[in-house]
Write an enzyme that holds these catalytic residues in place. Structure first.
Site, mmCIF file in Angstrom:
data_model
loop_
_atom_site.group_PDB
_atom_site.id
_atom_site.type_symbol
_atom_site.label_atom_id
_atom_site.label_comp_id
_atom_site.label_asym_id
_atom_site.label_seq_id
_atom_site.Cartn_x
_atom_site.Cartn_y
_atom_site.Cartn_z
ATOM 1 N N GLY A 46 12.983 -0.330 -16.766
ATOM 2 C CA GLY A 46 14.291 0.007 -16.468
ATOM 3 C C GLY A 46 14.085 0.330 -14.729
ATOM 4 O O GLY A 46 12.753 1.254 -15.039
ATOM 5 N N GLN A 51 15.874 3.525 -7.249
ATOM 6 C CA GLN A 51 14.696 4.181 -6.811
ATOM 7 C C GLN A 51 13.587 3.891 -6.304
ATOM 8 O O GLN A 51 12.112 3.440 -5.853
ATOM 9 C CB GLN A 51 13.998 3.887 -8.602
ATOM 10 N N CYS A 89 11.128 9.259 -16.277
ATOM 11 C CA CYS A 89 11.750 8.255 -15.903
ATOM 12 C C CYS A 89 10.399 8.577 -14.472
ATOM 13 O O CYS A 89 9.375 8.640 -14.225
ATOM 14 C CB CYS A 89 12.378 9.640 -15.039
ATOM 15 N N LEU A 90 10.111 7.118 -13.814
ATOM 16 C CA LEU A 90 9.273 6.517 -13.397
ATOM 17 C C LEU A 90 9.219 7.823 -11.538
ATOM 18 O O LEU A 90 8.501 7.678 -11.115
ATOM 19 C CB LEU A 90 9.793 5.402 -12.079
ATOM 20 N N HIS A 131 20.719 5.884 -18.417
ATOM 21 C CA HIS A 131 19.547 6.321 -18.380
ATOM 22 C C HIS A 131 19.755 5.638 -17.129
ATOM 23 O O HIS A 131 19.540 5.915 -15.527
ATOM 24 C CB HIS A 131 18.254 6.297 -18.314
ATOM 25 N N GLU A 132 19.361 3.995 -16.688
ATOM 26 C CA GLU A 132 19.718 3.356 -15.019
ATOM 27 C C GLU A 132 21.021 3.446 -14.069
ATOM 28 O O GLU A 132 20.535 3.935 -13.047
ATOM 29 C CB GLU A 132 19.095 1.718 -15.668
ATOM 30 N N HIS A 135 20.931 6.563 -12.385
ATOM 31 C CA HIS A 135 20.713 6.407 -11.826
ATOM 32 C C HIS A 135 21.680 6.179 -10.420
ATOM 33 O O HIS A 135 21.382 6.491 -8.869
ATOM 34 C CB HIS A 135 19.177 5.598 -11.145
HETATM 35 ZN ZN ZN Z 1 14.481 6.868 -14.068
#
Ligand code: ZN
Length: 178
Positions: A46, A51, A89-90, A131-132, A135
């Site tokens: 995702g 991000q 998380c990226l 999660h997204e 963000h």
């Molecule tokens: Zn993340």
């Protein structure tokens, strides 16, 4: 299509509330293609607009060989049943902690063509959606941790920023990161 740079913890874009997208245009469709490419290359399951520095309410996902994009996502239903699983998380590479999330959510929004979309998500996809959408509100997964674990996570991030070798043993890599 191009791979976009992923913003890391400390970047102010990750702490702002993203704005609703009024109209889904060709620019958004191109952005969504780039976000999918970026997510796959990372690799992740995702990726949300902030991000990649885009403060609009858009996220992309790919789970079990299905993928998609949601513009202006809203969680309209969520299960009372929750599950705690390790999350990464990226934007915070190397950190993995258990986070409690609803097992199932229903998300409504628009697709890449601007058409109404309803996504019934469970298990991993439900986790990705939660999660997204966090963000998009400037919330990171470490915000959900118990105080002691949150302190440990922030300590790791600080050490990394200062170039100090990890004092806490490295954690094993997770299966999925978003
Ligand atoms: Zn993340």
């Amino acid at each position: 299509m191009s791979v976009l740079p992923i913003r890391r913890f400390g970047d102010p874009a990750l702490r702002q509330r993203a704005s609703e997208t009024e109209q889904v245009t060709e620019i958004h469709r191109r952005l969504i293609e780039d976000m999918i490419e970026t997510m796959r290359q990372a690799p992740g399951v995702g990726l949300a607009g902030p991000q990649v520095g885009v403060l609009e309410r858009i996220f992309v996902w790919e789970v079990d060989e299905r993928h998609g994009a949601v513009v202006n996502p809203v969680i309209v239903e969520r299960s009372a049943e929750t599950v705690e699983e390790e999350e990464g998380c990226l934007s915070l590479p190397g950190l993995y902690y258990p986070v409690e999330r609803s097992v199932r959510v229903v998300v409504e929004g628009r697709d890449q063509d601007g058409a109404p979309l309803r996504l019934e998500a469970h298990d991993l996809l439900a986790r990705v959606c939660q999660h997204e959408i966090d963000h998009l509100d400037g919330v990171l997964f470490i915000d959900h941790l118990r105080e002691d674990l949150r302190k440990e996570a922030l300590g790791r991030l600080r050490d990394e920023a200062l170039g100090i070798p990890a004092t806490v043993p490295q954690q094993p890599p997770p299966e999925e990161t978003f």
